[in-house]
Write an enzyme that holds these catalytic residues in place. Structure first.
Site, PDB file in Angstrom:
ATOM      1  CB  THR A  64      43.274 -57.206 107.899  1.00  0.00           C
ATOM      2  OG1 THR A  64      43.107 -58.448 108.606  1.00  0.00           O
ATOM      3  CG2 THR A  64      44.486 -56.468 108.464  1.00  0.00           C
ATOM      4  NE  ARG A 119      38.659 -53.950 105.230  1.00  0.00           N
ATOM      5  CZ  ARG A 119      37.844 -54.716 105.963  1.00  0.00           C
ATOM      6  NH1 ARG A 119      38.067 -54.853 107.268  1.00  0.00           N
ATOM      7  NH2 ARG A 119      36.822 -55.347 105.412  1.00  0.00           N
ATOM      8  CD  GLU A 133      43.226 -58.456 112.164  1.00  0.00           C
ATOM      9  OE1 GLU A 133      44.040 -58.590 113.099  1.00  0.00           O
ATOM     10  OE2 GLU A 133      42.807 -57.341 111.797  1.00  0.00           O
ATOM     11  CD  GLU A 134      34.574 -57.355 108.218  1.00  0.00           C
ATOM     12  OE1 GLU A 134      33.356 -57.071 108.238  1.00  0.00           O
ATOM     13  OE2 GLU A 134      35.415 -56.747 107.512  1.00  0.00           O
ATOM     14  N   GLY A 135      36.930 -61.816 108.420  1.00  0.00           N
ATOM     15  CA  GLY A 135      36.406 -63.098 107.973  1.00  0.00           C
ATOM     16  C   GLY A 135      36.690 -64.218 108.951  1.00  0.00           C
TER      17      GLY A 135
END
Length: 497
Positions: free
Chosen positions: A164, A129, A167-169
């Site tokens: 994003t 990112r 999304e990761e979280g």
């Protein structure tokens, strides 16, 4: 005449019965049974392309689903050699080459008949990112090289993409709650059921370039863009999640170095309170300011060098953390986290993993410890000399050993003052695995994807069992043999012959 007709009539009757038996048996064979074959095992691969390293995770599940979501388990994992794929800016093909060892491992672990149907995903996180912010074309080239390598293997490649932060979280939150059976539970009767009073845990993830917090708040999320809505095993969930870009452990260490340099004037030798006395570290200014997470000074001499001298000052180290963590400018007061970002009050138990766990495990504070013990342990560690620390930890590389003090104080700053855990400290558990499964976003990602991957339908086949087929064939052969035998006997007894 009557004597001759009697055996003929008897034979004809017997032949009729035999023919009827044969027809009945043939019809019974035609009436096939339906046999349901059991669901077979399906496989899936997810590459976690993080900022500092890449790991392959191999998952498996049965073709069936429970309320449209698979029951997924981690089969194996493989650590890719080298740094994260974002480090291959000068050698993009090397990013793809680095994956081959683990792809070969996966190929040897999955039955050959299943490989073509095995989906492979690669998700890049904060490291990529950041690279995409600096140079989008370079990020695209690296992803293309990674995709090229994976396509050369006999798997069903589904794409390489940058996740994003949200999304990761959210996927990390799914992983934690799935492993603790908050979504679905296996009963003693062998059934999967939704726990009526299942505890929903929050997730805390600290990576190299970003940190994520995800949890289910008591009240609905006030800011819609902070909510991640999910449906798993037939139930809907609203999750508050936020990813703090540039607040990962490695970027925090870099921001601290930049702050010390900027406040040192023209000096090329600077005291570093978070480094241990006796440890010196020299690097170029280009190495400090090579990230969009730090503001580059005007007229920077990138080749100039700076040396940081460790002074083992725990209290000063802690105070500097508030210099690099923005704890002000809250427009949603009191519901704010770091950088003035909206965050509802933390709620319930939390599971902290990745660098949270690694740091606290090194300090002997995992999985849980009282807050006063945590603070005193960190102080004691930070005030040690480098000579003492190395003697106590001879097997740990210097590049890791030097940062545990700064990492610990950084963690306490963001948890207590940034994310507001001071009143529920005892609700945090620092752990790496649950039931031999790594905690991270990849399992949650695969669980979410099983909603999209069609379930393998139970293979219904028609036919009869082997024993039934053998018995019916035997009776048909016997009936045909007896009928033929009777016909021969009658033929031999016919007075015309």
């Amino acid at each position: 005449m009557g004597v001759q007709m009697k055996p003929l009539m008897l034979g004809a009757a017997f032949a009729a019965v035999s023919c009827t038996t044969i027809i009945a048996l043939i019809l019974s064979l035609a009436n096939h049974q339906t046999l349901d074959q059991p669901y077979s095992t399906q496989y899936g691969i997810v590459f976690d392309a993080g900022s500092t390293h890449t790991t392959l995770f191999l998952y498996q599940w049965l073709g069936s689903k429970e309320n449209n979501t698979g029951i997924v388990s981690q089969s194996q994992s493989c650590d890719v050699d080298g740094d994260g794929i974002s480090s291959y800016v000068q050698n993009p093909p090397g990013a793809g080459e680095s994956l081959k060892k683990c792809l070969d491992f996966a190929k040897s672990s999955i039955p050959s008949g299943k490989q073509r149907a095995t989906p492979v995903y690669i998700g890049a996180t904060a490291g990529m990112r950041l690279l995409s912010l600096q140079n989008q074309s370079q990020a695209d080239i690296i992803l293309a090289e990674v995709a090229k390598t994976i396509r050369s293997y006999p798997f069903d490649f589904r794409g390489a993409r940058i996740l994003t932060g949200m999304e990761e979280g959210a996927y990390g939150w799914i992983t934690v709650n799935y492993l603790f059976e908050s979504f679905i539970k296996h009963t003693f009767e062998g059934k999967w059921v939704h726990p009526k009073a299942g505890r929903i845990l929050g997730a805390l993830d600290l990576g190299g370039a970003s940190t994520q917090i995800s949890f289910s708040p008591k009240d609905p999320v006030r800011v819609p863009e902070s909510a991640f809505n999910l449906q798993l095993y037939g139930y809907k969930y609203e999750v508050y999640t936020h990813s703090y870009q540039c607040y990962g452990k490695d970027q925090a260490m870099k921001k601290l170095q930049a702050w010390l340099h900027k406040n040192a004037g023209a000096s090329s030798v600077v005291n570093h309170p978070c480094y241990h006395q006796g440890y010196n570290f020299t690097l170029t200014l280009a190495e400090i300011y090579n990230s969009p997470c730090v503001v580059t000074p005007n007229n920077l001499n990138s080749t100039a060098k700076i040396t940081f001298l460790g002074i083992s000052n725990s209290s000063l180290c802690l105070s500097l953390m508030e210099k690099i963590v923005n704890l002000t400018n809250c427009t949603f007061s009191p519901d704010c986290g770091i950088d003035g970002v909206y965050q509802p009050p933390v709620n319930g138990e939390f599971f902290a993993f990745s660098a949270y766990f690694y740091t606290f495990n090194f300090l002997g504070l995992a999985p849980k410890a009282p807050l006063n013990l945590v603070l005193s342990t960190i102080d004691s560690h930070c005030n040690k000399t480098w000579k003492t620390l190395v003697a106590q930890n001879p097997s740990i590389k210097a590049k890791y050993l030097r940062d545990y003090c700064a990492s610990a104080h950084y963690i306490m700053t963001i948890l207590l003052k940034g994310l507001k855990f001071s009143n529920i400290w005892d609700q945090i558990s620092f752990e790496e695995k649950v039931a031999d499964t790594d905690v991270g976003w990849t399992l949650g990602y695969m669980l979410n994807l099983t909603n999209l991957i069609p379930s393998e339908r139970s293979r219904a086949i028609t036919g009869v069992t082997h024993s039934q087929w053998a018995a019916q064939t035997f009776f048909i052969v016997c009936a045909l043999f007896l009928s033929l035998l009777i016909i021969i006997i009658l033929f031999l007894h016919d007075p015309k012959h």
